[in-house]
Structures are given as structure tokens and as C-alpha cells.
Write a protein that holds these residues in place. Structure first.
Motif, short mmCIF file in Angstrom:
data_model
loop_
_atom_site.label_atom_id
_atom_site.label_comp_id
_atom_site.label_asym_id
_atom_site.label_seq_id
_atom_site.Cartn_x
_atom_site.Cartn_y
_atom_site.Cartn_z
N LEU A 24 0.91 -0.77 0.14
CA LEU A 24 -0.41 -0.16 0.07
C LEU A 24 0.54 1.36 0.40
CD1 LEU A 24 -3.26 1.04 0.48
CD2 LEU A 24 -1.92 1.81 3.05
N ALA A 26 1.13 4.54 0.65
CA ALA A 26 -0.24 5.26 2.28
C ALA A 26 0.55 7.54 1.13
CB ALA A 26 0.39 5.54 3.11
N PRO A 45 -9.83 13.58 1.74
CA PRO A 45 -10.66 12.46 1.96
C PRO A 45 -9.76 11.59 3.02
CG PRO A 45 -10.66 12.98 -0.47
CD PRO A 45 -9.07 13.53 0.39
N GLY A 49 -4.29 9.45 3.75
CA GLY A 49 -2.17 9.90 3.93
C GLY A 49 -1.82 11.03 4.57
N LYS A 50 -2.79 11.85 5.47
CA LYS A 50 -2.29 12.66 6.20
C LYS A 50 -1.52 12.62 7.01
CE LYS A 50 -6.53 13.86 6.05
NZ LYS A 50 -7.29 12.84 5.51
N VAL B 301 4.56 -1.94 10.78
CA VAL B 301 4.43 -0.41 11.36
C VAL B 301 3.88 -0.72 12.66
CG1 VAL B 301 5.44 1.45 10.93
CG2 VAL B 301 5.64 0.02 9.40
N GLU B 302 4.04 0.60 13.91
CA GLU B 302 3.24 0.86 14.78
C GLU B 302 2.56 1.46 14.43
OE1 GLU B 302 4.11 2.19 19.83
OE2 GLU B 302 5.89 1.89 18.21
N1 LIG Z 1 1.33 1.86 10.36
C1 LIG Z 1 0.75 1.45 9.39
N2 LIG Z 1 0.49 0.09 8.88
C2 LIG Z 1 0.04 -0.20 7.33
N3 LIG Z 1 -0.84 0.56 7.68
C3 LIG Z 1 -1.10 2.43 7.77
C4 LIG Z 1 -0.31 2.35 8.43
N4 LIG Z 1 -0.52 3.65 8.83
C5 LIG Z 1 -1.05 3.96 8.07
N5 LIG Z 1 -1.86 2.89 7.08
C6 LIG Z 1 -2.65 3.40 6.20
O1 LIG Z 1 -1.96 4.43 5.57
C7 LIG Z 1 -3.27 4.91 4.29
C8 LIG Z 1 -3.23 6.40 4.79
O2 LIG Z 1 -3.91 6.58 6.43
P1 LIG Z 1 -3.59 7.72 7.24
O3 LIG Z 1 -2.12 8.11 6.51
O4 LIG Z 1 -4.82 7.18 8.25
O5 LIG Z 1 -5.25 9.03 6.06
P2 LIG Z 1 -5.50 10.69 6.88
O6 LIG Z 1 -5.63 10.63 8.18
O7 LIG Z 1 -5.29 10.93 6.20
O8 LIG Z 1 -7.25 9.45 6.70
C9 LIG Z 1 -4.27 4.29 5.05
O9 LIG Z 1 -4.89 3.40 4.23
C10 LIG Z 1 -4.50 3.62 5.76
O10 LIG Z 1 -4.61 2.52 6.99
#
Ligand SMILES: Nc1ncnc2c1ncn2[C@@H]1O[C@H](COP(=O)(O)OP(=O)(O)O)[C@@H](O)[C@H]1O
Ligand SMILES: [Mg+2]
Lengths: 309, 304, 439
Positions: A24, A26, A45, A49-50, B301-302
């Protein structure tokens, strides 16, 4: 001179950052700058990835690819960044100004040396400790030398007592500021949700940051509280000159207080500019604002109301 | 060479037992992220239940040892499962979402309770049963050393293999297995989608205990002796197996069990049997420190 | 009206019937039968049906009461909340005075012979556990690092003294801090690789290290003398005066009759002084940045890092300081026992100290001290009650029952007061109520 601080006087430069989790992606090849003294909003949205980008900035994740340069006093300069990048070092201060490459630093070093403080999307207070204690722990870096790394404080030297009472004063000021003076001695976890959000911001400010990163500070607040928060953020910036980078969904708040907006969608940057520019951007409207038309209405009304006087 | 072959056979036998216990650790960790510290003691308890039932059948009812053992195997599976069901209910269920060390501390308390409960009710001494099913097949003969394979060992490996196959089917193909995997991924979401999370977790404990009970009966058969402090070291070793295989991964648990069984017997043979437990403990420490996701686990990843 | 009154009762009955069945299932072979070897060393089964029935009845009774209690009118709930006693100012001085007076009082009341046991098991031993509890409390209670190998540091202190005293000829005054530092050094070495692990892995790895150290102590005959243990090392002296009968001894010097209890009384005050020092250090540290950082770490490690706290270093200090206390306690243990062997340093010992911290409410100095007195003292008291042997048989060992109850108590504590005293934790600094202003 463009009149835009993120071009003239940037203090943070995110350079082609990509973050992958297994398959993935992000965050995908994102670049942008944050101007010194600006309030910069990072919007997009859910799942754009924010938060991941925030975690890259603050060292909780190591970006898969990319460079993040930071200079607390602003005035980032490409040549100096390239020069530092060529070495194996994490920071330089030969030009007088400190310069840090954040992707090379550990999370706590970023907070301690580069002075970037942050809050979390899911509040992370020390919930068993009192509100006051939360704000004092935030001043740990300043207090530790004063406590003689534990030794002077143990035998109760006055120099430490002085430092501590200064820290308490500072904490008290912030508690009054966010209207929690009365509840200073209550466990942070026992406070109402909105108070916890503000306490987390105050805690970050007590660490005396050069850049304050806020992850959805208005999430879960009602309209009234959001408005209060917007005012608070603007005041904080006005008084301490701290630069603020915030992730926000509440468009009313974003449009009302930000100087600069960066839009992410599916991990990619789709727009970057002043709030007015971004709002007109068709890609943004399609990806994000378009779906939430009704939110834009009040935001616009508010924005014009704010700019009138 | 003969000695090596013999130790290989012994190691696989021992590894089967560790693997069965390790599954209990790995499943519970997978579903609620908790190190079930009491699992080793549940295993020990099951060996005691098996011991008592076996004596009851052979002495009280004059059943021959072979058939008696079959009955004992199933009965101790059922009774141990009941124990673990109650344990989960009493000691862990309320702790989901409590502060992060609470479940582990509660499990340590439960482990202390179980070990001393058995000590108090059955005495602290070794309990040994007369050996049975100890015919051996010679694999090599005429050399300096005869490599043998005992009926016991065949039974242990066969039972383990059969159970693992059945268990694998349950986890992969049945609604229960699906619910389990769903809870593992995201318990809150699973609950929203109508999975009965409490029931699924309870069933996980029940299955883990049933497998531990098989291990307990086989342990009794293998060594012919059990005592109330036997939960600790085999428990830690089985946990090591789970960690080595990659905690959360079922094939990993079995693989890890085999690895630990083999390492232990080989170490005992070629280095020093005094320090054979040190081998297991150092593998545990080294794995956790240097490759916490083990051999087959997925690194993560934590999330912040 | 009638059915409303009858239904909770009949429901309780139904639930208790089910509970009885479950208890019967749990108790079936393990309580109902006991296997003991006969003269030919073959196991023989003896039935204990009365005990089995008693358990079933107990299960029924408890569940029945619980069901009735659960279906009581809910208004009663509010009542249970109100009572949390205020910290009493006189408590600490009174407790201190009692502790100081204790050995002299015992001596005066019982005479030197009978006082021996009371000063030793109920004085020195409990104080040692209090010291251990306070040490582990820093690691577990304050910093939230679950250390299951704590006993290893205790062992380092004990073996440290037993080995170094004859080797170096130093007095225990010099060796006391040396043992502490030695243990802290070990804590540092073990802590360094493991402290970045998540909480429960940390617990397991410390457990593994603790066990490894014990196995080494068992097997490294050349140095540790294995299971047989070390003895004959120099004992306690009163500033150079040995506690021996002859003319050069303590008793002769002060012109009193020789009594074994003198040494123990001196040891008692020594341990008491060190424990009080440890208490002072803990309390002081809690109010310093380091101590607050420990607590913050327990609450949320990620937030700590976001504030610039070097969590690895902070954890290491908590770990090493806890180990230091254990090392000092180990040295005192060697002085008390005059004999050091691996059997004193099993996992059960770690579990006991952990239980002291957990039941003491993780974080409270007074609670830990009370828990130590309760857990260690109660089983010793039970041992005194010889008539229990008549009931439970010659092999009755209260320690087993102690650990059985301790296990139950730990589970109960986690279920009903998971954060122990943290919920009634006193902040390390307060602003107090807002001064009445601008009106
Ligand atoms: N530690 C992680 N391990 C696996 N996937 C992650 C992790 N952190 C975030 N993701 C994935 O990265 C993508 C972006 O997440 P995130 O940055 O939290 O979005 P936002 O804050 O914009 O809502 C999501 O699909 C999320 O599931
Ligand atoms: Mg987010």
C-alpha cells in the motif's frame, strides 16, 4: 517576493516523500513547503495519507523515499539543504541557522532538537496524570538540566525549585488560556473530550515548539467549540509566532484560519496554494469539496464575515 | 549418525508437544493481543486431569491402558476446555480495553493460582505412571547404536498431525474460523458486522485448551511423569516456539515447536543437558529482540 | 407483584444450578481424586467426594448470592462510591515510631530467645520484601515496565556479597553499594537491548534472562557451588565488632550477655534505615522531571516521544534504579541468611514481589509496604498455627496456600481495580483551587 511565506520564507520543506506499507502506498511522491509564521492546512478525504505524512515529519515513520528539511528560524535554502544531504549528518548550523534533515532523525530528537511538537488524531494525553502534570512533563527538556539530571533536585537545591516554579507558572498560564485552571489537579483522562483536545494543544505549546503540528484538532467538537478553537489557534500564532501545520476536516475552520492549504488525495498532492485558490481548484472540488457542498456554504459565509472588519 | 537420527526422532516427538501448546499461545495472541501466561499451567493441569482419569479407568474400572488412553484423551480435552472457558470468563474478559499490562498481570496471577491449586490438591511431588505402549521398532540395527522408534512416538506424531489437519480445516474453512480471522484483523469492525466477538474469543480459548490437553496427555504418555511445576518451563518453551514461528501465525507455531524440540534434544546431546533450558530461553530473548515478527509472522509498523 | 419478587429468585436458582454443574466439571478429577504413590511407588487413587461436594455447594452458594446481589435494586450502587479516606497526617510518623520500637518491644516482652524469630521472620524478612517491593515499584508501578526477572538482580546482589566479601575483605558497608551498583549494571546490560520491546515482550524477555541467570547459578559449580550454594562468608559486624560469644564480640564489649538476637536487631535497623532511604529517594524522584517522565512513560510512550523525551534512556534509568534496590536487598539477604543458593531466586520469588507491587496498588509506597507485610507475614503466621497441621495433614505448607491466594488476589485486583492506586493517585504537584479573584 511573492507575498507567500511558503515560497519566500519556508521553514519546512517536504521533498518527494513516499511512504509504503507493504503493497500500500499511503503517501506518494508528495512535495510542499510550510511558510514560517503561517497556518498551513493539510486537507484531504479519509485515508488520503495525511496522518501518515505527519508521522513521517515527526519521525514516527521513516519515509520509504524522500527528504524532509527543517529550519526553525525559516529561510530554508536549497543549496544548504543539498550540501547537508550530501553528508551523512543529520543537521548543520554552520550558516548561523540550524538546518535539520528530519528523515534522518529519531522521533524524540525531532521534538527535542528541531522543536516540532504535535498532537494526535486519537488524543494521547497522560490520562492518569493531572492536567497540570501533563503540561509540566512537556517542559521536561528544559527542566532536566535544572534538576541536575535528578541529583540536585533530589537534595532539594533552590535552583531547581526556581526552575520548577517557572514551569508551573507557564503551565498555569496555558491552563487559564484554555479555560482549565479550575480543573488543573484533575486527571487529564477525566476531562470532557473538547477540553482534552485543547489540553493536548497546550501541552504541545508548553514544549516551546517552532512548528506545531495538529492532527484533526477539531474532530469531535461541536460548531461552537470549533469556532473557539479557530480563535485560539489564530491567537497562538499571533502571540508566539509559532508556525502551525494542521490536518482538518472542518472546512469552516480551514478556510477561516489558514494562510496556505495543501490537498492530498489517495496519497498524492492534488493542489497547493492559498485558501481561495484551492477552493476554486476543480480537482479539489471533484476529489473533496465537491462531495461536501453543504459544508462549503457556511464556510464561505464565515470567511467573508471574518475578512470584513 | 545413528545418534543424530535418534535425536531427530526424539526432537520431532517433543516438538509435536511444544507445537500443540504453542498454538494456544499464538491464537490467543492473534485474537486479543495478549500473552496468555497461564497457558503453560493449563497444559500442566490437563496432564493432571489425564493422569487422574487414566488411573480411574485402569484401577477403578479395569479398562486396558490402550483404550483407556483414548477415552482419557477426549475427556481431558473436554474438561480442560471447560477450565479455560471459565478462566477466560473470570480472569480476562473484563480486561479487554483495560490498561495495557492488566491482562498479562491477570494471567500471571492465574498461572500462580493454577500451579499452586494443583500443588495443594495433588501434592508437589512427581507423579509417575507405569509405562505402557513402550514397544519399539528398530530402524537400524547391528551398528554401535540401535536407532529406535517407539509406538509412543508414532502415536504422538500421528495424533498431532491429525489434530493439526482438523484444526487447520476449522480455521480456514468454517464460519468460526472466519469469525476468528475477522476479530484478529479488527475486533470492533467485526462486531459491527455482526460477529459475536465474545463468543469467538471464548471459543479460541476453548480450542487452545483442547489442543493443550492433547499435548498434556501426550506429555504424560511420553515422560510417564508429571508434577505441578511442569507448567512453567514447557510453557515458556512453547511460547518461545510461538514467537520463533512468528506469533499470530499457526503454521509458524508448529514450525517453531519442531524447531525448539529439535534444538533442545540436539543441544542436550551435543553440548550440555544442564544448559538445555538456557538454549530455549536465549532463543526466546534473541528472537524477541532481533526479529520480533519471527520466521513466518508479518512485520508491522506500530500505528501511531 | 408476586412474580416480580419471585423471578429474580428463580433466576438465581437457575444460574446457580448451572454454576454448580460447571464447578463439578472443574473439580471432577482434580478435587474428587488424589493420586499418591503407595509403598511400591505406584500411584494409587483415593476419592475425596466430601471435598468435591463441598466445592459444588460452595459454587452453588456463591453464584446464588451473586445472582441475588446483581438483581438488587440499582439505587444501592451510588452508596458504594462515596468512601475514600483522606490521607491522614499522623499515619507516617506513627508507623515509623512503631517500626523503630518493634524489635526492642519484642525483646522486652519475649526475652532474647523467643524474640529471635519475631525480629527475624516478621521484622527483617518483611522489611526486605518491602525494600524489594519499593524497588520494583519504580520499574513497574511508576515506569510501567513489567519486569518478571526482578529476582535476578536480587540474586546478583546476594551472590555479589557472598563472592566478594571473602575475596576482597571489604566490609559490608563498602559492599552494600557495590552490590547495588553491580545489580544496576546488570539491569543496564539487560535493559539496553530489551527496552525498545513492547510491554508484554519486555516482560517475557526479562523472565527469560532471570531464569537463565538462575540456571547458570545452578550449574556453574566452580564459582557458585551449584545447588549447594555459598556459605561461610563474613557476616554482619557492629562497626567491626563481630556478633560472637567470646571476649572480642559485641556482647562482651558492651558488657551484656551474648544473644543471637543482637545481630538481628542490628540488621533490622540497618534494613529499616536503607528501606527508609529508598522510600525517600522514590518519593523525591516522583516529583522530579525524571520521575514524572517515568509516569508519563507508563501512561503513553508515544506521547512522550512526541514531547522529546528519550524514552529508551528514561526506561533504562527506571530499570537500573529498580535493579539497584534489588541488589542492595540481595546483599542484606545474604547477611541475614548467611547462605546463598539458587533456590532462593526462582520465578515464584519474582511473582511474589510483583504481587506485592500489584496488590499494593502500583505506585503507592504505603500500599506496597502493607502488601509486603500482608503477603509475607500472613503465611508465616499460618506456619505458626500448628493446629492447622492437624487439620490439613503433616505436609501442610502455608506457602502454597499463600501463593494460591496471591494468584486469586492478582486476578481480582486486575478485574476490579486494574489501575490500582493510580485511580486514587495524588498528583505530584498541585495548583489548588483557583484564588477568588476579579469580581
Ligand atoms: N502503520 C500502518 N501500517 C499499515 N498501513 C497504514 C499504517 N498507517 C497508515 N496506514 C494506511 O495508510 C493509509 C493512509 O492512512 P492515514 O494517513 O491515516 O490517512 P488520513 O489521516 O489521511 O485519514 C490508510 O490506508 C491506512 O490504512
Ligand atoms: Mg488521519
Amino acid at each position: 517576493m511573492t507575498g507567500f511565506a511558503w515560497i519566500d520564507d519556508p521553514l519546512l520543506r517536504v521533498d518527494r516523500v513516499t511512504m509504503r506499507f507493504g503493497g500500500l502506498t499511503a503517501v506518494n511522491d508528495v512535495s510542499f513547503s510550510v511558510g514560517r509564521g503561517d497556518i498551513t492546512a493539510l486537507i484531504g478525504p479519509n485515508g488520503a495519507g495525511k496522518t501518515t505524512l505527519f508521522n513521517c515529519l515527526t519521525g514516527f515513520y521513516k519515509p520509504t523515499v524522500g527528504r524532509i528539511a527543517f529550519s526553525p528560524k525559516g529561510g530554508l535554502d536549497d543549496d544548504r539543504i543539498d550540501e547537508l544531504t550530501a553528508t551523512a549528518r543529520r543537521n548543520s548550523n554552520d550558516g548561523g541557522e540550524d538546518l535539520y534533515l528530519l528523515e534522518r532523525m529519531a522521533d524524540f530528537e525531532i521534538a527535542k532538537k528541531a522543536r516540532i511538537a504535535r498532537t494526535f488524531q486519537n488524543i494521547r494525553l497522560f490520562s492518569g496524570m493531572s492536567a497540570l502534570e501533563n503540561l509540566i512533563v512537556a517542559q521536561h527538556i528544559a527542566l532536566t538540566p535544572a534538576s541536575g539530571y535528578g541529583v540536585f533536585g533530589l537534595i532539594g537545591l533552590p535552583s531547581y525549585r526556581r526552575a520548577e516554579s517557572e514551569a508551573v507558572e507557564r503551565a498555569k498560564k496555558w491552563l487559564e488560556r484554555i479555560g482549565l485552571r479550575r480543573r488543573a489537579d484533575d486527571p487529564a483522562g477525566a476531562l470532557p473530550y473538547g477540553d482534552q483536545r485543547r489540553l493536548e494543544i497546550a501541552r504541545a505549546m508548553c514544549a516551546n515548539p517552532a512548528l506545531l503540528c495538529l492532527d484533526e484538532p477539531a474532530a469531535g467538537l461541536n460548531a461552537n467549540e470549533s469556532h473557539g478553537l479557530a480563535t485560539l489557534l489564530r491567537e497562538i500564532r499571533g502571540e508566539s509566532g509559532v508556525s502551525i501545520l494542521l490536518i482538518e476536516h472542518d472546512m469552516a475552520v480551514v478556510m477561516a484560519i489558514s494562510d496556505h492549504v495543501v490537498v492530498l488525495d489517495y496519497g498524492q498532492k492534488i493542489a497547493d496554494g492559498s485558501p481561495l485558490e484551492v477552493r476554486e481548484n476543480p480537482a479539489v472540488i471533484a476529489a473533496y469539496l465537491g462531495v461536501e457542498d453543504e459544508e462549503l456554504g457556511p464556510a464561505e459565509a464565515e470567511l467573508t464575515a471574518e475578512t470584513k472588519p | 549418525m545413528e545418534i543424530f537420527l535418534q535425536q531427530l526422532i526424539n526432537g520431532v516427538t517433543l516438538g509435536s508437544i511444544y507445537g500443540l501448546i504453542a498454538i494456544g499461545y499464538t491464537m490467543v495472541f492473534g485474537i486479543i493481543g495478549m500473552v496468555n501466561f497461564a497457558h503453560g499451567d493449563v497444559f500442566m493441569l490437563s496432564a493432571f486431569i489425564a493422569l487422574l482419569l487414566l488411573l480411574l479407568l485402569t484401577q477403578g474400572f479395569g479398562v486396558a491402558e490402550g483404550p483407556a488412553f483414548v477415552v482419557v484423551l477426549f475427556a481431558s480435552m473436554a474438561l480442560t476446555a471447560l477450565w479455560n472457558f471459565v478462566i477466560e470468563r473470570v480472569a480476562y474478559r473484563r480486561l479487554r480495553g483495560s490498561f495495557r499490562l492488566a491482562p498479562l498481570i491477570s494471567a500471571i496471577g492465574m498461572s500462580t493460582f493454577l500451579a499452586n491449586f494443583v500443588t495443594v490438591t495433588q501434592g508437589p511431588n512427581n507423579k509417575s505412571i507405569p509405562p505402557f505402549l513402550d514397544k519399539v521398532i528398530a530402524i537400524t540395527s547391528g551398528g554401535a547404536y540401535d536407532v529406535t522408534l517407539s509406538y509412543k512416538q508414532i502415536l504422538i506424531v500421528a495424533v498431532t498431525a491429525a489434530l493439526l489437519a482438523a484444526f487447520w480445516y476449522v480455521v480456514q474453512k468454517t464460519p468460526l474460523g472466519r469469525a476468528q480471522r475477522a476479530c484478529e484483523q479488527d475486533a470492533k469492525m467485526a462486531a459491527l458486522l455482526g460477529v459475536d466477538v465474545d463468543r469467538t474469543i471464548a471459543l479460541t480459548f476453548v480450542i487452545g485448551a483442547a489442543l493443550a490437553a492433547v499435548a498434556g496427555s501426550l506429555f504424560l504418555l511420553h515422560y510417564g511423569v508429571v508434577k505441578s511445576s511442569d507448567g512453567f518451563v514447557p510453557g515458556v518453551k512453547a511460547f518461545t516456539a510461538a514467537v520463533l514461528g512468528g506469533i499470530g501465525s499457526l503454521p509458524g507455531a508448529v514450525l517453531g515447536g519442531m524447531a525448539i524440540g529439535l534444538i533442545e534434544t540436539m543441544w542436550g546431546q551435543y553440548f550440555s543437558s544442564d544448559y538445555k533450558d538456557v538454549a530455549a530461553f536465549s532463543i526466546l530473548a534473541v528472537t524477541l529482540i532481533f526479529m520480533p515478527s519471527g520466521l513466518l509472522g508479518r512485520p508491522d509498523v506500530e500505528k501511531v | 407483584m408476586l412474580s416480580a419478587a419471585a423471578s429474580p429468585f428463580s433466576r438465581a436458582l437457575k444460574e446457580s444450578a448451572l454454576a454448580t454443574l460447571i464447578v463439578a466439571g472443574l473439580a471432577f478429577p482434580i478435587i474428587a481424586f488424589r493420586a499418591d504413590p503407595d509403598f511400591n511407588n505406584l500411584l494409587e487413587l483415593s476419592a475425596r467426594w466430601p471435598l468435591f461436594l463441598a466445592f459444588c455447594a460452595l459454587g452453588f452458594g456463591l453464584r446464588f448470592l451473586l445472582s441475588l446481589w446483581e438483581s438488587r435494586p440499582k439505587a444501592a450502587l451510588a452508596l458504594a462510591q462515596a468512601t475514600t479516606g483522606k490521607q491522614r497526617k499522623w499515619l507516617a510518623p506513627a508507623a515509623l515510631a512503631a517500626l523503630v520500637a518493634y524489635p526492642l518491644l519484642i525483646l522486652a516482652l519475649l526475652g532474647p530467645q523467643a524474640a529471635l524469630k519475631w525480629v527475624d521472620t516478621f521484622g527483617v524478612q518483611i522489611l526486605l520484601y518491602v525494600l524489594l517491593g519499593w524497588g520494583l515499584n519504580i520499574t513497574v508501578g511508576l515506569a510501567g515496565l513489567l519486569d518478571l526477572g526482578y529476582v535476578a538482580f536480587y540474586a546478583v546482589g546476594a551472590y555479589g556479597y557472598a563472592l566478594l566479601a571473602p575475596l576482597t575483605g571489604l566490609s559490608f558497608w563498602a559492599l552494600l553499594p557495590v552490590c547495588g551498583l553491580l545489580a544496576a549494571f546488570w539491569g543496564f546490560c539487560i535493559g539496553f537491548p530489551v527496552l525498545r520491546l513492547r510491554g508484554d515482550y519486555l516482560a517475557i524477555v526479562t523472565l527469560a534472562f532471570g531464569e537463565m541467570l538462575r540456571i547458570v547459578a545452578v550449574n556453574w559449580d566452580a564459582v557458585t557451588k551449584g545447588e549447594a550454594g555459598l556459605y561461610g562468608f563474613p557476616g554482619l559486624t557492629f562497626f567491626g565488632l563481630p556478633f560472637i560469644p567470646g571476649p572480642r564480640g559485641f556482647a562482651a564489649h558492651f558488657g551484656v550477655a551474648f544473644a543471637g538476637v543482637h545481630k538481628l536487631i542490628f540488621l533490622y535497623y540497618l534494613v529499616l534505615a536503607i528501606a527508609l532511604l529508598a522510600n525517600f529517594v522514590s518519593i523525591r524522584l516522583r516529583r522530579l522531571p525524571l520521575g514524572r517522565a517515568w509516569e508519563a512513560l507508563r501512561e503513553d510512550e508515544i506521547a512522550c516521544r512526541a514531547l522529546g523525551l528519550d524514552t529508551a534512556k528514561i526506561k533504562l534509568t527506571a530499570f537500573a534504579l529498580g535493579a539497584f534496590f534489588a541488589g542492595v536487598a540481595g546483599c542484606l539477604f545474604a547477611l541475614r541468611q548467611g547462605f546463598v543458593s539458587p533456590s532462593s531466586f526462582t520465578f515464584t520469588e519474582s511473582a511474589t514481589i510483583l504481587a506485592i507491587v500489584v496488590l499494593g496498588g502500583g505506585g503507592s509506597q504505603f500500599g506496597v509496604a502493607m502488601a509486603a507485610a500482608l503477603i509475607v507475614g500472613s503465611s508465616e503466621l499460618l506456619r505458626e498455627l500448628t493446629f492447622l497441621k492437624a487439620i490439613f495433614g503433616e505436609n501442610f505448607d502455608p506457602t502454597q496456600y499463600r501463593m494460591l491466594l496471591v494468584g486469586i488476589a492478582m486476578v481480582a485486583m486486575m478485574n476490579f481495580r486494574p489501575r490500582g492506586l493510580v485511580s486514587m493517585r495524588q498528583p505530584t504537584i498541585t495548583l489548588g483551587p483557583e484564588p477568588e479573584a476579579r469580581s
